[in-house]
Design a protein around this motif. Structure first.
Motif, short mmCIF file in Angstrom:
data_model
loop_
_atom_site.label_atom_id
_atom_site.label_comp_id
_atom_site.label_asym_id
_atom_site.label_seq_id
_atom_site.Cartn_x
_atom_site.Cartn_y
_atom_site.Cartn_z
N LYS A 128 1.88 8.13 31.07
CA LYS A 128 0.84 9.04 30.56
C LYS A 128 1.29 9.67 29.23
CE LYS A 128 -1.08 10.23 35.09
NZ LYS A 128 -1.29 11.30 36.10
N GLU A 129 2.56 10.00 29.14
CA GLU A 129 3.08 10.58 27.90
C GLU A 129 3.08 9.52 26.79
OE1 GLU A 129 4.73 13.56 25.36
OE2 GLU A 129 3.42 13.51 27.12
N CYS A 130 3.39 8.28 27.14
CA CYS A 130 3.32 7.20 26.14
C CYS A 130 1.91 7.09 25.57
CB CYS A 130 3.72 5.87 26.78
SG CYS A 130 5.50 5.62 26.97
N LEU A 131 0.93 7.18 26.43
CA LEU A 131 -0.46 7.12 25.97
C LEU A 131 -0.77 8.29 25.05
CD1 LEU A 131 -3.32 5.95 25.98
CD2 LEU A 131 -3.75 7.22 28.08
N ARG A 132 -0.36 9.48 25.45
CA ARG A 132 -0.63 10.66 24.62
C ARG A 132 0.01 10.51 23.24
NH1 ARG A 132 1.32 14.90 22.45
NH2 ARG A 132 3.45 14.40 23.11
N ILE A 174 -6.08 2.09 23.72
CA ILE A 174 -4.62 2.17 23.77
C ILE A 174 -4.29 2.20 25.26
CG2 ILE A 174 -2.55 3.47 23.13
CD1 ILE A 174 -4.11 4.64 20.79
N GLU A 175 -3.45 1.28 25.71
CA GLU A 175 -3.24 1.12 27.16
C GLU A 175 -1.82 0.64 27.47
OE1 GLU A 175 -5.50 -2.40 28.67
OE2 GLU A 175 -6.60 -2.21 26.79
N PRO A 176 -0.81 1.44 27.17
CA PRO A 176 0.56 0.98 27.36
C PRO A 176 0.87 0.59 28.80
CG PRO A 176 0.46 3.37 27.05
CD PRO A 176 -0.88 2.83 26.71
N GLN A 212 0.33 1.79 33.99
CA GLN A 212 -0.53 1.64 32.82
C GLN A 212 -1.60 2.73 32.85
OE1 GLN A 212 -3.19 -1.67 32.92
NE2 GLN A 212 -3.70 -1.58 30.75
N VAL A 213 -1.87 3.31 31.70
CA VAL A 213 -3.00 4.24 31.55
C VAL A 213 -3.71 3.87 30.26
CG1 VAL A 213 -3.74 6.65 31.59
CG2 VAL A 213 -1.56 6.03 32.62
N GLU A 214 -5.05 3.94 30.28
CA GLU A 214 -5.84 3.46 29.14
C GLU A 214 -6.93 4.44 28.76
OE1 GLU A 214 -8.70 -0.41 28.12
OE2 GLU A 214 -8.01 -0.03 30.17
N HIS A 215 -7.01 4.75 27.49
CA HIS A 215 -8.14 5.47 26.91
C HIS A 215 -8.73 4.62 25.78
CE1 HIS A 215 -7.22 8.86 29.28
NE2 HIS A 215 -6.61 9.63 28.41
N MET A 216 -9.98 4.86 25.50
CA MET A 216 -10.66 4.26 24.35
C MET A 216 -10.86 5.36 23.31
SD MET A 216 -14.24 2.11 24.41
CE MET A 216 -15.37 3.47 24.64
N ILE A 217 -10.51 5.07 22.06
CA ILE A 217 -10.60 6.11 21.03
C ILE A 217 -11.42 5.64 19.83
CG2 ILE A 217 -8.36 7.05 21.75
CD1 ILE A 217 -7.28 6.03 19.01
N LEU A 218 -11.97 6.62 19.15
CA LEU A 218 -12.69 6.41 17.89
C LEU A 218 -11.87 7.03 16.77
CD1 LEU A 218 -15.27 6.03 16.04
CD2 LEU A 218 -16.00 8.29 16.89
N ILE A 219 -11.60 6.26 15.74
CA ILE A 219 -10.93 6.82 14.56
C ILE A 219 -11.98 7.59 13.75
CG2 ILE A 219 -9.69 6.31 12.41
CD1 ILE A 219 -8.01 5.82 14.89
N THR A 220 -11.68 8.84 13.47
CA THR A 220 -12.59 9.69 12.71
C THR A 220 -11.98 9.97 11.34
OG1 THR A 220 -11.59 11.73 13.55
CG2 THR A 220 -13.38 10.77 14.85
N GLU A 221 -12.69 10.70 10.50
CA GLU A 221 -12.19 10.98 9.16
C GLU A 221 -11.00 11.93 9.17
OE1 GLU A 221 -15.16 11.97 6.30
OE2 GLU A 221 -16.52 10.37 6.93
N ASP A 222 -10.84 12.70 10.24
CA ASP A 222 -9.73 13.66 10.28
C ASP A 222 -8.81 13.49 11.49
OD1 ASP A 222 -11.47 14.52 12.18
OD2 ASP A 222 -11.74 16.54 11.40
N GLY A 223 -8.91 12.38 12.18
CA GLY A 223 -8.05 12.15 13.34
C GLY A 223 -8.63 11.08 14.25
N ASN A 224 -8.80 11.42 15.51
CA ASN A 224 -9.46 10.50 16.44
C ASN A 224 -10.15 11.28 17.55
OD1 ASN A 224 -7.65 10.73 18.87
ND2 ASN A 224 -6.12 9.88 17.47
N GLU A 225 -11.03 10.60 18.23
CA GLU A 225 -11.75 11.20 19.36
C GLU A 225 -11.57 10.30 20.57
OE1 GLU A 225 -16.35 12.33 20.67
OE2 GLU A 225 -15.92 11.73 18.62
#
Length: 287
Positions: free
Chosen positions: A166-170, A239-241, A270-283
């Motif tokens: 979980k920390e790897c994912l974070r 991202i799903e290490p 394994q833990v997986e999130h889906m992210i969106l790259i934004t103009e100031d970071g990610n969501e």
């Protein structure tokens, strides 16, 4: 394109006030020899909203699993939970019949790294750690996430592995920044995992997602900072290490052709999130 023309993304804004600056920046990196994403990997505002709708259902499915998963439950029962709940939301389970996969969800226990196939004879036992990987299609838009569940009282070693994953994912999500690179993610994850005494699966990784189940880029969980594809606002990927207690080598089940195991038989998480790259970071779109 003239500055006063409407932007290619369909936002309705003039190109100059929408994607012109981003496009120019991409070309600047391309001139430097960087790998840049094609426009097809940059989601439009309308696509992002539809993908988010799919993602909300995907998260709700995992919440539903979390409410019911328990010792003695078969992985087939998890599959039924996921299938019925997804259908009740007007959505489709993306794994079902994807390249021949026979079930609606992946359930991977202990030394199973990923792509575990639900089975009515395989029941969860106290001390197991299990990854439930859910993927959803809503109106043709895809979302994807997985969680680790600890069944009853697990060993300190397994709990530490799950917590480290979980920390790897974070850490990996923290490294995914606009105008950074895919390699930044892999370096951050692998550095932490190795510091904790774990290994990182190399053959499998995250992926672009949204308009298809699996899109570019491939998100390796090992890498070197400043390498790989440029990360641009509008890109969506997982991202799903996959972190192993023992060695990094894996093997595929020779009978079902899907399930991946650690070669040494030691646990994996394994833990997986889906992210969106934004103009100031990610969501983060899925949990």
């Amino acid at each position: 394109m003239e500055d006063l023309e409407k932007c290619w993304c369909g936002s309705g804004k003039d190109y100059a006030s929408c994607h012109k600056e981003i496009d120019m920046k991409i070309k600047e990196y391309e001139r430097k020899g960087c790998i840049v994403p094609p426009r097809s990997l940059i989601k439009t505002p309308a696509q992002i909203e539809k993908i988010k709708e799919s993602a909300r259902i995907n998260t709700a499915v995992l919440d539903h699993v979390a409410e019911h998963i328990c010792e003695g439950m078969s992985t087939e029962e998890i599959d039924i939970l996921v299938s019925e709940f997804t259908k009740s939301k007007g959505a489709i389970c993306a794994p079902y019949q994807y390249q021949g996969f026979p079930k609606s969800v992946c359930t991977s226990i202990n030394e199973e790294v990923c792509h575990g196939i639900p089975n009515k004879r395989k029941k969860l036992q106290q001390g197991d750690i299990v990854n439930v990987d859910v993927s959803t299609i809503l109106d043709g838009y895809y979302s994807d996430a997985s969680r680790m569940f600890c069944i009853g009282k697990v060993s300190p070693e397994k709990q530490r592995l799950v917590d480290a994953t979980k920390e790897c994912l974070r850490i990996g999500i923290e490294a995914a920044k606009p105008w950074g690179f895919v390699g930044d993610i892999g370096e951050a994850i692998s550095k932490y995992a190795h510091q904790q005494g774990y290994s990182v699966v190399r053959e499998l990784g995250g992926h672009g997602v949204g308009l298809e189940f699996h899109e570019d880029p491939f998100i390796a969980h090992v890498g070197k900072k400043g390498t790989g594809m440029l990360l641009v606002p509008g890109m969506i990927f997982t991202i799903e290490p996959m972190i192993n207690e023992g060695g990094a080598n894996v093997v595929i089940d020779r009978y079902n052709g899907w399930t991946i195991y650690t070669a040494d038989g030691k646990p994996s998480a394994q833990v997986e999130h889906m992210i969106l790259i934004t103009e100031d970071g990610n969501e983060i779109l899925t949990y």
